[in-house]
Design a protein around this motif. Structure first.
Motif, PDB file in Angstrom:
ATOM      1  N   TYR A 126       0.841  -1.203   0.000  1.00  0.00           N
ATOM      2  CA  TYR A 126       0.000   0.000   0.000  1.00  0.00           C
ATOM      3  C   TYR A 126       0.870   1.244   0.000  1.00  0.00           C
ATOM      4  CZ  TYR A 126      -3.750   3.209   1.494  1.00  0.00           C
ATOM      5  OH  TYR A 126      -4.665   4.237   1.563  1.00  0.00           O
ATOM      6  N   GLN A 127       0.669   2.075  -1.000  1.00  0.00           N
ATOM      7  CA  GLN A 127       1.294   3.388  -1.086  1.00  0.00           C
ATOM      8  C   GLN A 127       0.176   4.422  -1.130  1.00  0.00           C
ATOM      9  OE1 GLN A 127       3.861   2.107  -4.601  1.00  0.00           O
ATOM     10  NE2 GLN A 127       5.312   3.442  -3.530  1.00  0.00           N
ATOM     11  N   PRO A 128      -0.248   4.936   0.044  1.00  0.00           N
ATOM     12  CA  PRO A 128      -1.377   5.871   0.085  1.00  0.00           C
ATOM     13  C   PRO A 128      -1.133   7.097  -0.802  1.00  0.00           C
ATOM     14  CG  PRO A 128      -0.744   5.178   2.297  1.00  0.00           C
ATOM     15  CD  PRO A 128       0.327   4.690   1.370  1.00  0.00           C
ATOM     16  N   VAL A 129      -2.112   7.441  -1.584  1.00  0.00           N
ATOM     17  CA  VAL A 129      -1.994   8.589  -2.485  1.00  0.00           C
ATOM     18  C   VAL A 129      -1.778   9.851  -1.659  1.00  0.00           C
ATOM     19  CG1 VAL A 129      -3.156   9.969  -4.238  1.00  0.00           C
ATOM     20  CG2 VAL A 129      -3.458   7.475  -4.202  1.00  0.00           C
ATOM     21  N   GLY A 130      -0.742  10.610  -2.014  1.00  0.00           N
ATOM     22  CA  GLY A 130      -0.448  11.846  -1.310  1.00  0.00           C
ATOM     23  C   GLY A 130       0.442  11.675  -0.093  1.00  0.00           C
ATOM     24  N   TRP A 131       0.825  10.447   0.207  1.00  0.00           N
ATOM     25  CA  TRP A 131       1.692  10.182   1.354  1.00  0.00           C
ATOM     26  C   TRP A 131       2.977   9.521   0.873  1.00  0.00           C
ATOM     27  CZ3 TRP A 131       0.582  11.542   6.400  1.00  0.00           C
ATOM     28  CH2 TRP A 131      -0.719  11.982   6.652  1.00  0.00           C
ATOM     29  N   ASP A 132       4.099   9.948   1.441  1.00  0.00           N
ATOM     30  CA  ASP A 132       5.388   9.338   1.116  1.00  0.00           C
ATOM     31  C   ASP A 132       5.596   8.165   2.071  1.00  0.00           C
ATOM     32  OD1 ASP A 132       7.904   8.729   0.257  1.00  0.00           O
ATOM     33  OD2 ASP A 132       8.888  10.496   1.114  1.00  0.00           O
ATOM     34  N   SER A 133       5.004   7.033   1.698  1.00  0.00           N
ATOM     35  CA  SER A 133       5.042   5.880   2.596  1.00  0.00           C
ATOM     36  C   SER A 133       4.929   4.587   1.800  1.00  0.00           C
ATOM     37  CB  SER A 133       3.906   5.959   3.622  1.00  0.00           C
ATOM     38  OG  SER A 133       2.652   6.000   2.967  1.00  0.00           O
ATOM     39  N   PHE A 134       5.293   3.490   2.456  1.00  0.00           N
ATOM     40  CA  PHE A 134       5.198   2.163   1.831  1.00  0.00           C
ATOM     41  C   PHE A 134       4.861   1.177   2.946  1.00  0.00           C
ATOM     42  CE2 PHE A 134       6.169  -1.678  -0.356  1.00  0.00           C
ATOM     43  CZ  PHE A 134       6.120  -1.394  -1.719  1.00  0.00           C
ATOM     44  N   ILE A 135       3.731   0.477   2.780  1.00  0.00           N
ATOM     45  CA  ILE A 135       3.243  -0.458   3.798  1.00  0.00           C
ATOM     46  C   ILE A 135       3.046  -1.824   3.152  1.00  0.00           C
ATOM     47  CG2 ILE A 135       1.386  -0.944   5.454  1.00  0.00           C
ATOM     48  CD1 ILE A 135       0.804   2.116   5.379  1.00  0.00           C
ATOM     49  N   THR A 136       3.470  -2.877   3.841  1.00  0.00           N
ATOM     50  CA  THR A 136       3.304  -4.234   3.342  1.00  0.00           C
ATOM     51  C   THR A 136       2.671  -5.106   4.421  1.00  0.00           C
ATOM     52  OG1 THR A 136       5.279  -4.049   1.943  1.00  0.00           O
ATOM     53  CG2 THR A 136       4.441  -6.260   2.363  1.00  0.00           C
ATOM     54  N   LEU A 137       1.622  -5.803   4.062  1.00  0.00           N
ATOM     55  CA  LEU A 137       0.995  -6.802   4.923  1.00  0.00           C
ATOM     56  C   LEU A 137       1.053  -8.126   4.189  1.00  0.00           C
ATOM     57  CD1 LEU A 137      -0.720  -7.676   7.393  1.00  0.00           C
ATOM     58  CD2 LEU A 137      -2.755  -7.035   6.069  1.00  0.00           C
ATOM     59  N   SER A 138       1.624  -9.165   4.823  1.00  0.00           N
ATOM     60  CA  SER A 138       1.793 -10.449   4.152  1.00  0.00           C
ATOM     61  C   SER A 138       1.465 -11.596   5.084  1.00  0.00           C
ATOM     62  CB  SER A 138       3.230 -10.598   3.632  1.00  0.00           C
ATOM     63  OG  SER A 138       4.158 -10.555   4.704  1.00  0.00           O
ATOM     64  N   ALA A 139       1.033 -12.704   4.504  1.00  0.00           N
ATOM     65  CA  ALA A 139       0.835 -13.965   5.213  1.00  0.00           C
ATOM     66  C   ALA A 139       1.466 -15.062   4.367  1.00  0.00           C
ATOM     67  CB  ALA A 139      -0.651 -14.235   5.440  1.00  0.00           C
ATOM     68  N   PHE A 140       2.077 -16.040   5.022  1.00  0.00           N
ATOM     69  CA  PHE A 140       2.851 -17.023   4.261  1.00  0.00           C
ATOM     70  C   PHE A 140       2.909 -18.368   4.977  1.00  0.00           C
ATOM     71  CE2 PHE A 140       5.577 -14.644   7.095  1.00  0.00           C
ATOM     72  CZ  PHE A 140       6.288 -15.628   7.751  1.00  0.00           C
ATOM     73  N   GLN A 141       3.245 -19.364   4.198  1.00  0.00           N
ATOM     74  CA  GLN A 141       3.602 -20.685   4.728  1.00  0.00           C
ATOM     75  C   GLN A 141       4.832 -21.177   4.002  1.00  0.00           C
ATOM     76  OE1 GLN A 141       0.858 -24.157   5.622  1.00  0.00           O
ATOM     77  NE2 GLN A 141       1.926 -25.019   3.850  1.00  0.00           N
ATOM     78  N   ILE A 142       5.864 -21.535   4.765  1.00  0.00           N
ATOM     79  CA  ILE A 142       7.099 -22.090   4.212  1.00  0.00           C
ATOM     80  C   ILE A 142       7.264 -23.507   4.736  1.00  0.00           C
ATOM     81  CG2 ILE A 142       9.594 -21.839   3.984  1.00  0.00           C
ATOM     82  CD1 ILE A 142       9.304 -18.900   4.655  1.00  0.00           C
ATOM     83  N   LYS A 143       7.620 -24.413   3.860  1.00  0.00           N
ATOM     84  CA  LYS A 143       7.891 -25.787   4.262  1.00  0.00           C
ATOM     85  C   LYS A 143       9.251 -26.199   3.711  1.00  0.00           C
ATOM     86  CE  LYS A 143       4.506 -28.690   4.382  1.00  0.00           C
ATOM     87  NZ  LYS A 143       3.419 -29.635   3.983  1.00  0.00           N
TER      88      LYS A 143
END
Length: 727
Positions: free
Chosen positions: A537-554
Motif C-alpha cells: 500500500y502506497q497511500p496517495v499523497g503520502w510518502d510511505s510504503f506499507i506491506t501486509l503479508s501472510a505465508f507458509q514455508i515448508k
C-alpha cells in the motif's frame, strides 16, 4: 500556450509555457504586460534507483526481488529495505544492527558484531554457522567450512535489502527464509565529503571518512572512497573487537547507454573476541550456585582470538544496445583468511559436579578461502499485443576453494563462573585434521515480468547444477557430490488507483547438503517452498510504503540425528512455518519519519527421527516481534535538534528441540539525539553531533538459546557519541 500565475515580492507574474521561458508582470499600469525573457532553464531531478540513496526512510525501488530495476509494489513477494538515512539515525555498525527494526528478521540472537547471525522467517543460525543467504551487490558471499564467514561493515553500505521467502530462481542455493542483499556505496554524480569520529561507553573509538564525486567536468569518470577504523571492548570481561576497512570504487560512464563500476574492499578484524555462550542453568534458569554474570568470560583471554582478513574485487558492467536489449555482467573475487583460537563452554556437557564449575572445550582452526562469482544477464523489453514484457535470461557461475586445518579438545580445564581463574599459557589443541573443499555451481535462469493494464505477472524458472569435491589431506582420501534441481516462481499483483496492490506468489528453493549418512550415501539437497499472499500500500499523497503479508514455508529433507547412530544424520526432517508480517515506512512530514513492524510465527517440526520432537517449535525462533522507530526534527527554539526513539519487543522462543527450555520475551528501548551545530553558529556549517543509546533501559536478558548448554546474553546498554563534518 498556457500560463501559470504566481506572486513574488508583492508582484503577480504569469509563467508562459513556451519557448523562450518568459515571466509576464500582471496588473501594471501598462495595458500590455511587461515580459522578461529568461535563458533556457533545465529542471533536473534524480529518481530513486536500486543502488541510490533511499529518500528518507522510504524505499520504492529494488533489484533484489527481480534482478531488474523494479517498483517494489510490483514484486509479488515481501521486500524490506533499510537505507542509509535509517542506518545513520540508529548508528547501525553491523548489518544485524541495521535490520533490528525489520519484521520477520531476528537480529538480536546474540551480542556479537563479527558474523551478523540472523533468522529470517524462522530460518537462520548463529555466527559462522548461520544458514541464511548473504549477498553483496547481488552476488553470493560464500562462507568456508567453519568460521571463515565474510562480513561487511555497515558504514561501507548504501542500503540493505531483504527478500523474504525462497529466492533460488534468482540466486541458486538459498535458504527458504530469504536472502539479505547488501548494496555497496558507489560513486555519486555530485560531490560528497564526510569525516566522522566516535567514542562510546565500551571504550569505543572510531574514525570514518566517505568521499565521492565526479573526476572530470563531463562526469564520465566518478569515484568513491570510504573507510573506517574501530576498536571497542565487548561486554565480556577481558575482550575487544577491532576492525579496519577501506572500499574504493570507480565508475566509467561514457554515455547514457554504457557504464562500468569497479568495486573493491579490504577489511581486517584482528584479535577480536567471538562471543561465547553460557549454559541455561544460571542464565535462563535458576541455579543453586548463583547467577552467571553477563560479563563472565568462559574462555582464556591469553589465547582467545578471532582474526579475519578479507579482500573483495569485482565489477558491474551494463550496456544498453537499444530500447529493447540490455546486457549486464557482474563479477567478484574474494580472498578470505580466518583463524580462531578459543576456549568455550562444552555445550553438550556443560556442568561439573563442583559448585559453579563449567566444563569446557577448546578449538583451533585456520581457514583460507578463495571464491569467484559471475552473473551474466540479458534483458529484453518488448510487447506482445497489450502485454508488456521485461524478459531476463541469466547464466551464473560460482566456484570456491576452501582449506581448513582444525583441532578440538575436550580434555581441558574447566572454569568456575563464580570466581574465574585464567591460565597464563593454557595451550591449544593440535591441528589434527586438514580438509579442502571445492564447491561449484552453475545456474541458468529465465524470468518474465509481464504487465497488462493494472496487472503484473511474474514467472521464473532456474536449473542449477552443483558439485562439491572434498579432500581429506590427512587420510589421503577424497570424494565428490553432485546435485541438480529445478526451482520456480509464480506471482501476480493488481494495482488499484488508491495505492493498494494485493498480490499472491509461489516460490521454491534448494540448498545442497554436504556429507554422507552412515551407509556412505550422499545427502540430497534440502528443498523449500512458500505460498505467500499480501497487499502493498502506497497511500496517495503520502510518502510511505506499507506491506501486509501472510505465508507458509515448508522445508523438506532436513538433516536430523540418525536414531541408530548418534554420530551420523539422516534426512527425514521437515519444518513448516506459518506467519504474518506488517511493515510500514513513512516520511510523515519533512520533519517526522516512522519505521514500524509486527510479525508473528507459528513454526513447527512436522517430521523428526525423534518422534517426541514432532509438533515442537524449532529452536531460537521468536514466536512474535514488534518494533517502532520514530524520528523527529524540531523547529522553533529547538531548530537544529532532532531525536529518535525506538522500541523493540522480541517474543518467547524455545532453547532445545524437546521444548523443555524456553526463553522469556523481552523489550528494549533505543534512543538518539542529534544537533546541527550550524544552528548555534553559522561558522560551524557542516558540523553535527549525535548521541545514540541502545538498550536505554539496560534490560538484563538472555537473547536466545540453541541448547541447554548454550545460551547467549543480550547486549547491555551502550552509548556512542559522534562528531561529523560534511561538506
Amino acid at each position: 500556450m498556457d500560463n501559470r500565475c504566481t506572486t513574488i515580492g508583492g508582484l503577480s507574474f504569469a509563467l508562459v509555457l513556451g519557448s523562450p521561458l518568459a515571466l509576464a508582470e500582471q496588473g501594471g499600469s501598462s495595458t500590455a504586460p511587461a515580459t522578461l525573457v529568461l535563458e533556457d532553464v533545465q529542471i533536473q531531478g534524480s529518481a530513486q534507483t536500486p543502488t541510490s540513496t533511499v529518500d528518507g526512510v522510504v524505499a520504492t525501488r529494488s533489484a533484489t526481488g527481480s534482478k531488474t530495476d523494479t517498483d517494489m509494489a510490483k514484486v509479488p513477494q515481501s521486500i524490506s529495505v533499510v537505507g542509509r538515512t535509517q542506518m545513520d539515525q540508529q548508528n547501525a555498525q553491523t548489518v544485524a544492527q541495521a535490520l533490528k527494526y525489520t519484521p520477520g528478521v531476528f537480529a538480536d540472537a546474540r551480542a556479537d558484531g563479527l558474523f551478523d547471525g540472523l533468522f529470517i522467517r524462522g530460518f537462520g543460525g548463529f555466527g559462522g554457522l548461520a544458514n541464511f543467504s548473504k549477498l553483496l551487490d547481488g552476488l553470493p558471499l560464500q562462507s568456508g567450512q567453519y568460521l571463515a564467514t565474510p562480513a561487511v561493515d555497515a558504514y561501507l553500505l548504501e542500503r540493505v535489502d531483504v527478500l523474504k521467502g525462497p529466492a533460488s530462481v534468482l540466486y541458486g542455493q538459498a535458504s527458504p527464509g530469504g536472502v539479505v542483499n547488501m548494496v555497496s556505496k558507489r560513486p555519486t554524480d555530485t560531490p560528497l565529503h564526510e569525516v566522522q569520529v566516535q567514542a562510546g561507553s565500551r571504550g569505543e573509538k572510531q574514525v570514518a571518512a566517505d568521499f565521492s564525486g565526479p573526476l572530470d567536468e563531463e562526469g564520465v569518470w566518478s569515484y568513491r572512497l570510504t573507510g573506517m577504523s574501530r576498536r571497542a571492548d565487548t561486554q565480556i570481561d577481558h575482550t575487544e573487537e577491532q576492525r579496519v576497512a577501506i572500499a574504493p570504487s570507480l565508475t566509467w560512464r561514457p554515455n547514457d547507454d554504457t557504464s562500468l563500476t569497479l568495486l573493491a574492499s579490504y577489511q581486517k578484524d584482528p584479535s577480536s573476541y567471538y562471543t561465547g555462550w553460557v549454559p541455561a542453568q544460571g542464565s535462563v534458569l535458576g541455579s543453586s550456585s548463583g547467577k552467571i554474570s553477563r560479563h563472565f568470560n568462559p574462555g582464556e583471554p591469553s589465547v582467545d582470538a578471532y582474526d579475519r582478513e578479507q579482500t573483495l574485487f569485482g565489477y558491474q558492467f551494463e550496456h544498453r544496445f537499444n530500447d529493447t536489449w540490455t546486457f549486464r555482467q557482474n563479477t567478484r573475487y574474494m580472498d578470505l583468511n580466518a583463524e580462531y583460537k578459543g576456549y568455550m563452554v562444552n555445550y553438550t556437557n556443560p556442568y561439573s559436579a563442583t559448585t559453579g564449575e563449567l566444563n569446557r572445550l577448546a578449538d583451533h582452526s585456520i581457514e583460507k578461502q578463495q571464491s569467484f562469482s559471475v552473473d551474466n544477464q540479458l534483458q529484453s523489453q518488448f510487447a506482445t499485443g497489450a502485454l508488456q514484457h521485461t524478459l531476463l535470461l541469466g547464466l551464473e557461475y560460482d566456484e570456491a576453494k576452501s582449506s581448513m586445518r582444525f583441532g578440538r579438545s575436550y580434555d581441558v580445564a574447566g572454569i568456575n563462573y563464580l570466581s574465574p581463574v585464567y591460565a597464563s599459557s593454557p595451550g591449544l589443541p593440535a591441528l589434527s585434521s586438514h580438509t579442502v573443499q571445492k564447491p561449484q555451481q552453475t545456474g541458468l535462469y529465465l524470468q518474465d515480468q509481464m504487465e497488462l493494464g493494472k496487472w503484473t505477472f511474474l514467472a521464473g524458472l532456474r536449473q542449477d547444477w552443483a558439485k562439491t569435491r572434498t579432500e581429506d589431506k590427512v587420510a589421503g582420501s577424497h570424494g565428490s557430490q553432485k546435485d541438480q534441481d529445478l526451482t520456480g516462481r509464480l506471482g501476480v499483483v493488481y494495482a488499484f488507483d488508491n495505492g493498494l496492490s494485493p498480490y499472491a506468489s509461489y516460490s521454491t528453493s534448494f540448498e545442497p547438503v554436504v556429507g554422507t549418512d552412515a551407509q556412505g550415501q550422499a545427502f540430497k539437497p534440502t528443498k523449500g517452498e512458500q505460498y505467500e499472499v499480501g497487499v502493498k500500500y502506497q497511500p496517495v499523497g503520502w510518502d510511505s510504503f506499507i506491506t501486509l503479508s501472510a505465508f507458509q514455508i515448508k522445508q523438506k529433507d532436513v538433516r536430523t540425528t540418525d536414531p541408530d547412530n548418534a554420530f551420523y544424520y539422516v534426512q527425514t526432517g521437515e519444518v513448516r512455518i506459518r506467519g504474518a508480517e506488517l511493515e510500514g515506512h513513512a516520511n510523515l512530514t519533512e520533519q517526522l519519519s516512522l519505521v514500524a513492524g509486527y510479525s508473528v510465527l507459528d513454526p513447527e517440526v512436522t517430521k523428526d527421527t525423534t518422534k517426541a520432537n514432532e509438533g515442537n517449535r524449532p529452536v531460537s525462533v521468536p514466536l512474535s516481534q514488534a518494533s517502532a522507530w520514530l524520528d523527529y526534527a524540531f523547529g522553533g527554539a529547538l531548530d537544529g535538534v532532532s531525536a529518535g526513539i525506538g522500541v523493540r519487543h522480541i517474543g518467547k522462543s524455545y532453547g532445545d528441540t524437546s521444548n523443555d527450555l524456553s526463553v522469556d520475551a523481552y523489550t528494549l528501548v533505543d534512543a538518539a539525539l542529534r544537533y546541527d551545530l550550524q544552528k548555534a553558529a553559522p561558522v560551524l556549517r557542516g558540523w553535527s553531533v549525535a548521541v545514540n543509546v541502545d538498550n536505554l533501559n539496560d534490560k538484563h536478558y538472555v537473547a536466545s538459546c540453541f541448547s541447554a548448554g548454550g545460551c547467549f546474553y543480550g547486549q547491555e546498554r551502550t552509548a556512542v557519541a559522534s562528531l561529523k563534518y560534511a561538506w
